[in-house]
Design a protein around this motif. Sequence first.
Motif, PDB file in Angstrom:
ATOM      1  N   VAL A 182       0.852  -1.189   0.000  1.00  0.00           N
ATOM      2  CA  VAL A 182       0.000   0.000   0.000  1.00  0.00           C
ATOM      3  C   VAL A 182       0.886   1.236   0.000  1.00  0.00           C
ATOM      4  N   LEU A 183       0.723   2.082  -1.008  1.00  0.00           N
ATOM      5  CA  LEU A 183       1.507   3.307  -1.111  1.00  0.00           C
ATOM      6  C   LEU A 183       0.576   4.508  -1.160  1.00  0.00           C
ATOM      7  N   PRO A 184       0.623   5.367  -0.169  1.00  0.00           N
ATOM      8  CA  PRO A 184      -0.200   6.575  -0.223  1.00  0.00           C
ATOM      9  C   PRO A 184       0.155   7.399  -1.460  1.00  0.00           C
ATOM     10  N   PRO A 185      -0.824   7.848  -2.222  1.00  0.00           N
ATOM     11  CA  PRO A 185      -0.539   8.574  -3.467  1.00  0.00           C
ATOM     12  C   PRO A 185       0.353   9.797  -3.269  1.00  0.00           C
ATOM     13  N   GLU A 186       0.269  10.424  -2.110  1.00  0.00           N
ATOM     14  CA  GLU A 186       1.064  11.636  -1.888  1.00  0.00           C
ATOM     15  C   GLU A 186       2.559  11.338  -1.799  1.00  0.00           C
ATOM     16  N   LEU A 187       2.950  10.077  -1.684  1.00  0.00           N
ATOM     17  CA  LEU A 187       4.368   9.730  -1.645  1.00  0.00           C
ATOM     18  C   LEU A 187       4.964   9.524  -3.040  1.00  0.00           C
TER      19      LEU A 187
END
Length: 374
Positions: free
Chosen positions: A26-31
């Motif tokens: 899971v990768l937060p889009p803001e990263l």
Amino acid sequence: MPHTASASAPAPVSDRDLSVADFDFVLPPELIAQHPAPERSGSRLLDGSGPQPVDRAFRDFPALLQAGDLLVFNDTKVIKARLYGAKATGGAVEALVERVLPGPDCEVWAHLRASKSPKAGSLVRFGHGGGEAGGDGFDAEVLGRCGPDDGLFRLRLPSDPFALLDRFGHVPLPPYITHADSAEDERRYQTVFAAKPGAVAAPTASLHFDEAVLAELAARGVQRASVTLHVGAGTFQPVRVDKIAEHKMHSEWFEVPADTMAAIERTHTAGGRVIAVGTTTLRALESAALGGALQAGARETDIFITPGFSFRVVDALLTNFHLPKSTLLMLVSAFAGFEPVRALYAHAVAQGYRFFSYGDAMWLTRLSAPRVRD
């Protein structure tokens, strides 16, 4: 990756045990970095070479190396491979040139995006209307598909493809970068030592290096060498099978010069480390040694490096963070270990590292097993 297995689960040891889902996270889009750091060497560096992750600045990287180590870079140069145009019927066409073929025929292979694929023998007008710089564009003849099951088209351009792309093309930013290419991208989506045009994606681990870092490395007695691997658009293609052992890699052209091979042999003989700057460099070096001993020269590679792979050349790796479920994430897991890489990615997400092409870097050493020697 971080959310797919418990920390106590045994690590799979070969690609026969692994599915694509094992490399999801899971990768937060803001990263997802949309722009580079203000300065090339101003990014962060996650040091994964020890038992615990260490958060560093990229400017610390030279201090992690020692005299006698050899850094191997990919000296490919990104071409302005994206073109916008229209068919004779007026339908819009977007092309991404995958490869410029050698020889006098001005032929390229390209991915084409259109509501209906253009037919062999038709013309596509590129370079008019779409923000291209100057001129009325040019006509490209569609010669047909590269193969019956191939998504690539053969196009014949009216003159030197490199010159036409430089004039009318756009920087081929990755699909996860959402802004249109700009003058900043033309400068920063390119390494400071780019020399040989042909890539449609940057060797992104090298984007962190500036002249000051290179000078400090030289002052410490760290040696430099280069290979060339023209990165193709296939580097962004998803794996469409469940079991990774069934995946077929795209092919890329690479060259290992004789002086680079000699430098690697000297380094290993003297007890130094061979450090690949980026997965493209690692793929080139390990491809050149698949037959046993490292062989200089130019050829194609479709090497797919997954857990269980036996490394013959590379001792350490500098790399950016890679897409979930991607072949490059599988490669770094093969190099540094499935569970260690899983933990490093979880740490990077928790600490807000910037991901992908314009993101931060990670420093890895090979699993404790020795390099294969023949």
